[in-house]
Structures are given as structure tokens and as C-alpha cells.
Design an enzyme around this catalytic site. Sequence first.
Site, PDB file in Angstrom:
ATOM      1  N   HIS A  17      42.758  35.002  40.030  1.00  0.00           N
ATOM      2  CA  HIS A  17      43.798  35.040  41.010  1.00  0.00           C
ATOM      3  C   HIS A  17      44.361  33.714  40.793  1.00  0.00           C
ATOM      4  CE1 HIS A  17      40.553  37.664  42.977  1.00  0.00           C
ATOM      5  NE2 HIS A  17      41.645  38.326  43.415  1.00  0.00           N
TER       6      HIS A  17
ATOM      7  N   ASP B 152      42.640  31.176  42.634  1.00  0.00           N
ATOM      8  CA  ASP B 152      41.326  30.525  41.910  1.00  0.00           C
ATOM      9  C   ASP B 152      41.420  29.421  41.204  1.00  0.00           C
ATOM     10  OD1 ASP B 152      40.437  32.924  43.017  1.00  0.00           O
ATOM     11  OD2 ASP B 152      40.455  34.019  41.235  1.00  0.00           O
TER      12      ASP B 152
HETATM   13  C1  XLS Z   1      38.072  43.221  45.947  1.00  0.00           C
HETATM   14  C2  XLS Z   1      38.448  43.384  44.621  1.00  0.00           C
HETATM   15  C3  XLS Z   1      39.126  42.184  43.929  1.00  0.00           C
HETATM   16  C4  XLS Z   1      39.994  42.529  42.824  1.00  0.00           C
HETATM   17  C5  XLS Z   1      41.097  41.438  42.326  1.00  0.00           C
HETATM   18  O1  XLS Z   1      37.220  43.903  46.396  1.00  0.00           O
HETATM   19  O2  XLS Z   1      37.637  44.029  43.875  1.00  0.00           O
HETATM   20  O3  XLS Z   1      38.219  41.127  43.500  1.00  0.00           O
HETATM   21  O4  XLS Z   1      39.340  42.629  41.672  1.00  0.00           O
HETATM   22  O5  XLS Z   1      41.925  40.961  43.650  1.00  0.00           O
END
Ligand code: XLS
Length: 441
Positions: A106, A109
Site C-alpha cells: 500500500h 506502507d
Molecule cells: C484486507 C485486505 C487487504 C488488501 C489490500 O482484508 O486483504 O489487505 O489485500 O488492501
Amino acid sequence: MALIGDKEYFKELKEIKYEGKESDNPLAYKYYDAERIVAGKTLREHFKFAVAYWHSFCGTGADPFGPGTQIYEWDIPSDPIMAAKEKADAAFEFITKLGFDYFCFHDYDLIREGSSWSESESRLNTIVDYINQKKKTSGVKVLWGTANCFANPRYMNGAATNPDFNVVANAGAQVKLALDATIALGGENYVFWGGREGYMSLLNTDIKRELDHMAQFLSMARDYARGQGFKGTFFIEPKPMEPMKHQYDFDAATVIGFLNQYGLADDFKINLEFNHATLASHTMQHEMAVAGSNGMLGSIDANRGDYQNGWDTDQFPNNLVEVTEAMLVFLQYGGLQGGGINFDAKIRRNSTDQKDIFYAHIGGVDTFARSIIAADKIISSSDYQKLRDDRYHSFDSASGKDFEEGRLQLKDLFDIAAAHGEPQRISGRQEYFENIVNQYI
Ligand code: XLS
Ligand code: NI
Ligand code: NI
């Protein structure tokens, strides 16, 4: 720009190698031989394993009942640029030691969000430049990037589906920067996970308007990225709920209907997550078959839920029967379209040794390797495929074929039924099918 340096973060660990299933070394792959060919491709090519930046380098084990238990040296510097660079150093060391080719991220991140859009933009540019140098020396690539449009309190009523246009515009600003970063890092795909796209209460929500807005927003993001030269695939990641009571991207079938309705099906495919499938009261195999049969099986977030309490616990995968059945579907539809296997999974709050994050990934990788080997044997050595095809045998010729090809009318069915009388009972042989799966694991 200088790389920070030679500091080693995972000191207790060396590169993880394939040693075979007779090895007792807990820090070795027992089944994942990256260059082994299965069903015409190497395991490395089939899987494109990716580390999730957020779980492995950002999540500290905090839960609603207490703070984090894992302390990351790299997140300590108060200067956001220093902290982000150290985090990138740690990430690349980890990814390389595991022998992975990819990571997923993200926007925030990579680096802490700034206090204005221009500050966020300049921070992202700085860290993207830094990571690009590390990519060059290591060969590590980006499987997909995404924007975290769910953590900041401004998104409490949604991002693209927020009833306030000003928030929608902010989500747009954020997705623009995340797309810029993904493209600059050579990202192969881009994900939309609509964490806050949904509602807490239907009483205050106009579903039709919100869905129209979401489609408008996704079209704009697609057009922008294509205009910047992005050639990869956009993925929608379905999840039925959590954090919202109801999320619009509920499951694969819902997302496919949405993409077709709004004319987005040419650019978007689906990123499926095991734990999201189980939250939707489906199996992952079901979700993959729905996406695969629509030509939309794009990518996978690998994890598993808790079979008793049903939460999105994001545990590392270790269930061989579940993953083998998923790999059967994977091979039936010719693998993933552009994506890979991203470990969207976290170690438990009380897993506090440095080695735990290695054990977790090794276990997940070996589960997939062992499962695809089993699934391939089921398809190539057992009578599984034939038994399955045989169930539809009556459509291969005569009236069954006429029916499939649209040459019959309802009245013809009446005449055929009247002439042939009560059909024989033909067993579905479910238990026999289940035994084949177990035999090859
Ligand atoms: C949350 C999601 C998230 C996505 C990316 O439950 O899995 O981690 O994969 O935003
Ligand atoms: Ni998830
Ligand atoms: Ni996910």
C-alpha cells in the site's frame, strides 16, 4: 542517492534453500524447488510468490485489546524518510533471503503519510527512487501496488463511495499518487480493495448512487493509469464485510456482475483471498471457479481464516486439502492472469521470535508447492478428470448435444422425456472424488 547500508536486520537467518522433504532443517523448503517443472511451468513461474509489505514490515501484532508485541528496529527513527529507507532495507533483505521475486504494497506502507498532498507526494517520490535502486541490485519486483483508502479517519464513511464529494476527491488524489508510485516501481498490476466501500447502515445509504460513483471512480483511475502508460491489469479484491457491515465487492460473482454492468470487464480481473472467501461463506475453490470460468482469475492473496470463529484472522496457509482443491481449480483454468501468490498473512501476536516470520512464509510456500504437485498428479495420473467429464457425457452427442448448441425447444424436451421415461439414477460419487484428493497429497 546513497543506500543506507550494510546493516543486517535478520541476523539469525541465512538464505532459505530447497533441501527436500527428508531435511530436518526448519529453515529450508521441503517441497518448493523453484525450478521444478509442474504442468509445463516452473513453480517459480506458476506462483510468483510475493511478500505483503504491510503484514511483514508494518503490522506489529496490535489488536483491539492491546498494543503490538513485535518491535521493528526499522520503524524507530522519528524522521519519516530515514524510517522508510530502513524499512525498505529490511524488506529487501527479507525478500531476498526467502528467495522471493516479488512484494506487494500500500502507498503508506512504504512511507508515513504527509500532512498535505504535496508532502505525501514528495515523500512517496523519495522512497520510490530509493526502492528503485534496491530493485535494480536485487532483481526483486512489484507484483501489485494499492492505496490504503481505509485507515485515515477521513474515509470513515467510505472512499470512492463516500456520500461527501470532497472525500471522494481526496480518495482520487490518493489513488493518483499510488498509481504513480506503482507505475514508477514497474508494478505489474494494481489492486483495489474496497475496505470502506459499503455501508454500516442501509438506513442512511443510497446503494445505487454509491455503486455508480464507485464505477465512475474506477473508470477514471483506469483512464489515468493507461494514459501514464500502465499496461498491467487492475484487480478488484472481493471481501463481503469487515470493516463495514456490508461491502459492495462482496464476492467474485458480485464483482463480475458489477464489472460487466459498468463496462469495466476488459481492464479488471479479480484478486481472490482465501479468508475473504470463507467470510463470504464460500470456499476459495468456489471463488476461484467462479472467477476462472469467467476468465477473471487474476491473482491470489494467500492466507487462511479460523474455521471455528470465522474471523479474518489472516493466518498463514497450511491446510493441504483446502489448498490442493484450490490448486486443482488453478490448473484447470491455466493459472493466474498476470498476478501471483501474495502472502496477505500475519504471524500471531505471540509469535515474537525473528525466525517466526521465516517459518510462516516457508510453511505457506511449501503448502502451495506440495498442493500443486498433488493437484497436477490428480489431473495427470488419476481418473479424476475423466470421471468429472463423464458426468456430462450425455451432452456430447445426440439430443444432449442439440440442447447444448441451442437446437431444441422446450416442447422437444417434453417429447424426449415422454419417449425415454424416468432417468436412471447416476451417482455423483462425491466420497470417491474426495478419496482421490487425499490419495495424492
Ligand atoms: C484486507 C485486505 C487487504 C488488501 C489490500 O482484508 O486483504 O489487505 O489485500 O488492501
Ligand atoms: Ni484480507
Ligand atoms: Ni488481501
